[in-house]
Motif scaffolding. Structure first.
Motif, PDB file in Angstrom:
ATOM      1  N   HIS A 122       2.832   3.151  -4.935  1.00  0.00           N
ATOM      2  CA  HIS A 122       2.623   1.868  -5.598  1.00  0.00           C
ATOM      3  C   HIS A 122       3.153   1.045  -4.293  1.00  0.00           C
ATOM      4  O   HIS A 122       2.768  -0.259  -4.370  1.00  0.00           O
ATOM      5  CB  HIS A 122       3.614   1.741  -6.729  1.00  0.00           C
ATOM      6  CG  HIS A 122       3.204   2.261  -7.842  1.00  0.00           C
ATOM      7  ND1 HIS A 122       3.744   2.425  -8.969  1.00  0.00           N
ATOM      8  CD2 HIS A 122       1.811   2.913  -8.157  1.00  0.00           C
ATOM      9  CE1 HIS A 122       3.170   3.377 -10.071  1.00  0.00           C
ATOM     10  NE2 HIS A 122       1.840   3.265  -9.535  1.00  0.00           N
ATOM     11  N   ARG A 123       4.206   1.424  -3.504  1.00  0.00           N
ATOM     12  CA  ARG A 123       4.479   0.409  -2.286  1.00  0.00           C
ATOM     13  C   ARG A 123       3.379   0.390  -1.602  1.00  0.00           C
ATOM     14  O   ARG A 123       3.056  -0.809  -1.068  1.00  0.00           O
ATOM     15  CB  ARG A 123       5.664   0.966  -1.611  1.00  0.00           C
ATOM     16  CG  ARG A 123       7.083   0.917  -2.456  1.00  0.00           C
ATOM     17  CD  ARG A 123       8.395   1.492  -2.043  1.00  0.00           C
ATOM     18  NE  ARG A 123       8.809   2.141  -3.119  1.00  0.00           N
ATOM     19  CZ  ARG A 123       9.476   3.343  -2.781  1.00  0.00           C
ATOM     20  NH1 ARG A 123       9.709   4.164  -1.730  1.00  0.00           N
ATOM     21  NH2 ARG A 123      10.045   3.746  -3.792  1.00  0.00           N
ATOM     22  N   PHE A 124       2.547   1.391  -1.297  1.00  0.00           N
ATOM     23  CA  PHE A 124       1.513   1.473  -0.191  1.00  0.00           C
ATOM     24  C   PHE A 124       0.381   0.490  -0.979  1.00  0.00           C
ATOM     25  O   PHE A 124      -0.325  -0.280  -0.252  1.00  0.00           O
ATOM     26  CB  PHE A 124       1.008   2.621   0.012  1.00  0.00           C
ATOM     27  CG  PHE A 124       1.814   3.231   1.256  1.00  0.00           C
ATOM     28  CD1 PHE A 124       1.225   3.231   2.657  1.00  0.00           C
ATOM     29  CD2 PHE A 124       2.730   4.156   0.905  1.00  0.00           C
ATOM     30  CE1 PHE A 124       1.942   3.651   3.484  1.00  0.00           C
ATOM     31  CE2 PHE A 124       3.384   4.545   1.866  1.00  0.00           C
ATOM     32  CZ  PHE A 124       2.776   4.609   3.390  1.00  0.00           C
ATOM     33  N   ASP A 125       0.166   0.663  -2.095  1.00  0.00           N
ATOM     34  CA  ASP A 125      -0.982  -0.136  -3.040  1.00  0.00           C
ATOM     35  C   ASP A 125      -0.418  -1.579  -2.910  1.00  0.00           C
ATOM     36  O   ASP A 125      -1.303  -2.321  -2.703  1.00  0.00           O
ATOM     37  CB  ASP A 125      -0.697   0.104  -4.347  1.00  0.00           C
ATOM     38  CG  ASP A 125      -1.582   1.626  -4.685  1.00  0.00           C
ATOM     39  OD1 ASP A 125      -1.997   2.148  -3.883  1.00  0.00           O
ATOM     40  OD2 ASP A 125      -1.207   2.086  -5.796  1.00  0.00           O
ATOM     41  N   ALA A 126       0.838  -2.186  -3.006  1.00  0.00           N
ATOM     42  CA  ALA A 126       1.147  -3.349  -2.673  1.00  0.00           C
ATOM     43  C   ALA A 126       0.928  -3.982  -1.281  1.00  0.00           C
ATOM     44  O   ALA A 126       0.328  -4.870  -1.322  1.00  0.00           O
ATOM     45  CB  ALA A 126       2.707  -3.433  -3.168  1.00  0.00           C
ATOM     46  N   ALA A 127       1.214  -3.226  -0.312  1.00  0.00           N
ATOM     47  CA  ALA A 127       0.771  -3.419   0.825  1.00  0.00           C
ATOM     48  C   ALA A 127      -0.500  -3.738   1.077  1.00  0.00           C
ATOM     49  O   ALA A 127      -1.020  -4.672   1.748  1.00  0.00           O
ATOM     50  CB  ALA A 127       1.368  -2.418   1.903  1.00  0.00           C
ATOM     51  N   PHE A 128      -1.603  -2.698   0.820  1.00  0.00           N
ATOM     52  CA  PHE A 128      -3.029  -2.980   0.907  1.00  0.00           C
ATOM     53  C   PHE A 128      -3.386  -4.185   0.163  1.00  0.00           C
ATOM     54  O   PHE A 128      -4.632  -4.651   0.545  1.00  0.00           O
ATOM     55  CB  PHE A 128      -3.664  -1.628   0.723  1.00  0.00           C
ATOM     56  CG  PHE A 128      -3.582  -0.717   1.943  1.00  0.00           C
ATOM     57  CD1 PHE A 128      -4.343  -0.849   3.172  1.00  0.00           C
ATOM     58  CD2 PHE A 128      -2.583   0.170   2.054  1.00  0.00           C
ATOM     59  CE1 PHE A 128      -4.130   0.028   4.130  1.00  0.00           C
ATOM     60  CE2 PHE A 128      -2.438   1.143   3.060  1.00  0.00           C
ATOM     61  CZ  PHE A 128      -3.218   0.752   4.128  1.00  0.00           C
ATOM     62  N   ASP A 129      -2.938  -4.446  -1.132  1.00  0.00           N
ATOM     63  CA  ASP A 129      -3.346  -5.440  -1.792  1.00  0.00           C
ATOM     64  C   ASP A 129      -2.822  -6.780  -0.851  1.00  0.00           C
ATOM     65  O   ASP A 129      -3.817  -7.834  -0.977  1.00  0.00           O
ATOM     66  CB  ASP A 129      -2.581  -5.669  -3.044  1.00  0.00           C
ATOM     67  CG  ASP A 129      -3.119  -4.515  -4.401  1.00  0.00           C
ATOM     68  OD1 ASP A 129      -4.070  -4.104  -3.924  1.00  0.00           O
ATOM     69  OD2 ASP A 129      -2.505  -4.257  -5.002  1.00  0.00           O
ATOM     70  N   ALA A 177      -3.435   6.518   2.974  1.00  0.00           N
ATOM     71  CA  ALA A 177      -2.989   5.129   3.392  1.00  0.00           C
ATOM     72  C   ALA A 177      -3.890   4.948   4.608  1.00  0.00           C
ATOM     73  O   ALA A 177      -4.673   3.838   4.941  1.00  0.00           O
ATOM     74  CB  ALA A 177      -1.710   4.705   3.677  1.00  0.00           C
ATOM     75  N   ALA A 178      -3.915   5.999   5.549  1.00  0.00           N
ATOM     76  CA  ALA A 178      -4.816   5.800   6.942  1.00  0.00           C
ATOM     77  C   ALA A 178      -6.031   5.706   6.567  1.00  0.00           C
ATOM     78  O   ALA A 178      -6.750   5.017   7.284  1.00  0.00           O
ATOM     79  CB  ALA A 178      -4.124   7.055   7.704  1.00  0.00           C
ATOM     80  N   SER A 179      -6.638   6.152   5.480  1.00  0.00           N
ATOM     81  CA  SER A 179      -8.006   6.220   5.124  1.00  0.00           C
ATOM     82  C   SER A 179      -8.475   4.715   4.885  1.00  0.00           C
ATOM     83  O   SER A 179      -9.637   4.545   4.636  1.00  0.00           O
ATOM     84  CB  SER A 179      -8.475   7.489   4.140  1.00  0.00           C
ATOM     85  OG  SER A 179      -7.748   7.024   3.056  1.00  0.00           O
ATOM     86  N   ARG A 180      -7.541   4.050   4.059  1.00  0.00           N
ATOM     87  CA  ARG A 180      -7.660   2.525   3.657  1.00  0.00           C
ATOM     88  C   ARG A 180      -7.619   1.785   4.702  1.00  0.00           C
ATOM     89  O   ARG A 180      -8.100   0.623   4.642  1.00  0.00           O
ATOM     90  CB  ARG A 180      -6.814   2.599   2.657  1.00  0.00           C
ATOM     91  CG  ARG A 180      -6.748   3.430   1.424  1.00  0.00           C
ATOM     92  CD  ARG A 180      -5.564   3.196   0.377  1.00  0.00           C
ATOM     93  NE  ARG A 180      -5.769   1.985  -0.155  1.00  0.00           N
ATOM     94  CZ  ARG A 180      -4.716   1.475  -1.230  1.00  0.00           C
ATOM     95  NH1 ARG A 180      -3.848   2.248  -1.486  1.00  0.00           N
ATOM     96  NH2 ARG A 180      -4.821   0.466  -1.891  1.00  0.00           N
ATOM     97  N   LEU A 181      -7.365   1.935   6.032  1.00  0.00           N
ATOM     98  CA  LEU A 181      -7.183   1.001   7.072  1.00  0.00           C
ATOM     99  C   LEU A 181      -8.453   0.356   7.293  1.00  0.00           C
ATOM    100  O   LEU A 181      -9.467   1.233   7.573  1.00  0.00           O
ATOM    101  CB  LEU A 181      -6.449   1.521   8.317  1.00  0.00           C
ATOM    102  CG  LEU A 181      -4.963   2.044   8.095  1.00  0.00           C
ATOM    103  CD1 LEU A 181      -4.497   2.443   9.235  1.00  0.00           C
ATOM    104  CD2 LEU A 181      -4.334   0.682   7.977  1.00  0.00           C
TER     105      LEU A 181
END
Length: 371
Positions: free
Chosen positions: A177-184, A229-233
């Motif tokens: 969820h922390r990574f989700d918040a960052a990518f949001d 996360a890397a795949s979402r960059l």
């Protein structure tokens, strides 16, 4: 424990350069990290992820380990403890400047030892104790959005307020969820620097040791999240993964009870620091040289014992501001081997397996991985 000689732009990249380099890259493509000129950079700090431990468990962390090479290992600051290192990352300054110089530190004005992670919450530390402006504040001044994401229960802590000043805090319970918040936040566009804090690995290490199956399982889970996360960059986005310190396991048989060694604590008014880097504040600071020699004689090769002046000259805390100097112990006792030093009369902390604080390679070398 080696001398740590601070240098200029020709010194090796260290933890203090990571967030600073991310911000500089976003602002104008500058800084000490080869990031180009991205629009957005996320700095992920995994508490306790030492470079040596990651290499030893590389088969369980293929995404992280694949990015780990000789040039992707940097040194954190001294002491290798969370409060000091997180402040170094967030301010781009050494402990001798920002003033968070240990886990527990003497407040000379009150003549009492205060925990640096929790002491901000009970009024135990004065305003301005953390002395350096943060890079998040600098980002806002430059028109760059700054956010930090970490566990929800840290959102209102005094330490968060002191160290993450200027950042919008996005609390989230789980790592995912922390990574989700960052990518949001990234999805909103614009120039942005973000910081994501992951304490879970360190918590398992303290409880069960980094060599435990539980630690390896936690590492596997983290690696999967980082891979996702890397795949979402997207183009123009970078992610850096680093740590505040490494860790080593200290068996109970190698705990040294300094109160049981005759005469060692007689001249000590306050015992501060952490079990692998004690800071001794003496009844008479003028006795520091004699006390240091007494501790050297008693502990032998398992410890590097220095007076405050010797430690400062060796660069242990970077350049030390005169206002910070009285916070540092009159004598410092750093573990060289797999030892930890305790006052057995209190028993505090003796249940920990994984430990850090001193300057062995296991503790000081951390990854700096770029995605």
């Amino acid at each position: 424990m080696a001398d740590i000689v601070p240098g200029g732009q020709d010194r090796p990249v260290g933890l203090r350069d990571v967030l600073a380099g991310a911000l500089a890259a976003v602002v104008d493509g500058g800084g000490r990290l080869p990031l180009g000129r991205p629009e957005r950079v996320l700095v992920v700090l995994v508490d306790g992820l030492g470079a040596q431990a990651l290499a030893a468990r590389s088969g369980h962390a293929r995404t992280l380990a694949a990015a780990l090479g000789k040039r992707s290992r940097i040194a954190t600051g001294c002491p290798t403890t969370t409060a000091s290192a997180l402040t170094t990352l967030a301010t781009g300054t050494d402990p001798g400047q920002h003033g968070i110089i240990g886990y527990s530190v003497l407040d000379p004005a009150q003549d009492r030892v205060v925990n640096q992670l929790h002491g901000f919450d009970d009024g135990g530390l004065p305003e301005g104790w953390q002395r350096s402006p943060t890079l998040f504040q600098r980002a806002v001044d430059e028109g760059v959005r700054a956010f930090a994401t970490g566990p929800r229960h840290y959102a209102e802590s005094g330490f968060t307020a002191a160290v993450l000043r200027g950042a919008e805090y996005l609390g989230a319970r789980t790592i995912e969820h922390r990574f989700d918040a960052a990518f949001d936040a990234f999805a909103e566009g614009g120039r942005t620097i973000g910081y994501c804090y992951v304490p879970e690995l360190d918590q398992v290490a303290h409880r069960e040791g980094w060599s435990s199956g539980a630690w390896t399982n936690e590492l596997e889970g983290l690696d999967a999240v980082v891979a996702a996360a890397a795949s979402r960059l997207r183009p123009g986005e970078r992610m850096l993964v680093t740590a505040d310190h490494g860790i080593l396991d200290v068996p109970g048989a190698q705990q040294v009870l300094v109160d049981e060694i005759p005469g060692l604590l007689d001249p000590v008014r306050h015992l501060a620091g952490e079990p692998r880097l004690l800071q001794l504040h003496l009844d008479d600071p003028g006795d520091a040289t004699a006390v240091a020699e007494r501790w050297r004689s008693a502990l032998g090769r398992i410890a590097d014992v220095r007076t405050r002046a010797e430690a400062i000259d060796a660069g242990w805390f970077g350049t030390v501001d005169p206002a910070v100097e009285p916070r540092i112990g009159d004598v410092l006792v750093a573990a060289r081997s797999r030892a930890a030093f305790y006052d057995g009369r209190t028993g505090a902390g003796r249940g920990m397996v994984g430990q850090h604080g001193a300057w062995t390679d296991e503790e000081r070398l951390v990854p700096l991985l770029t995605f």
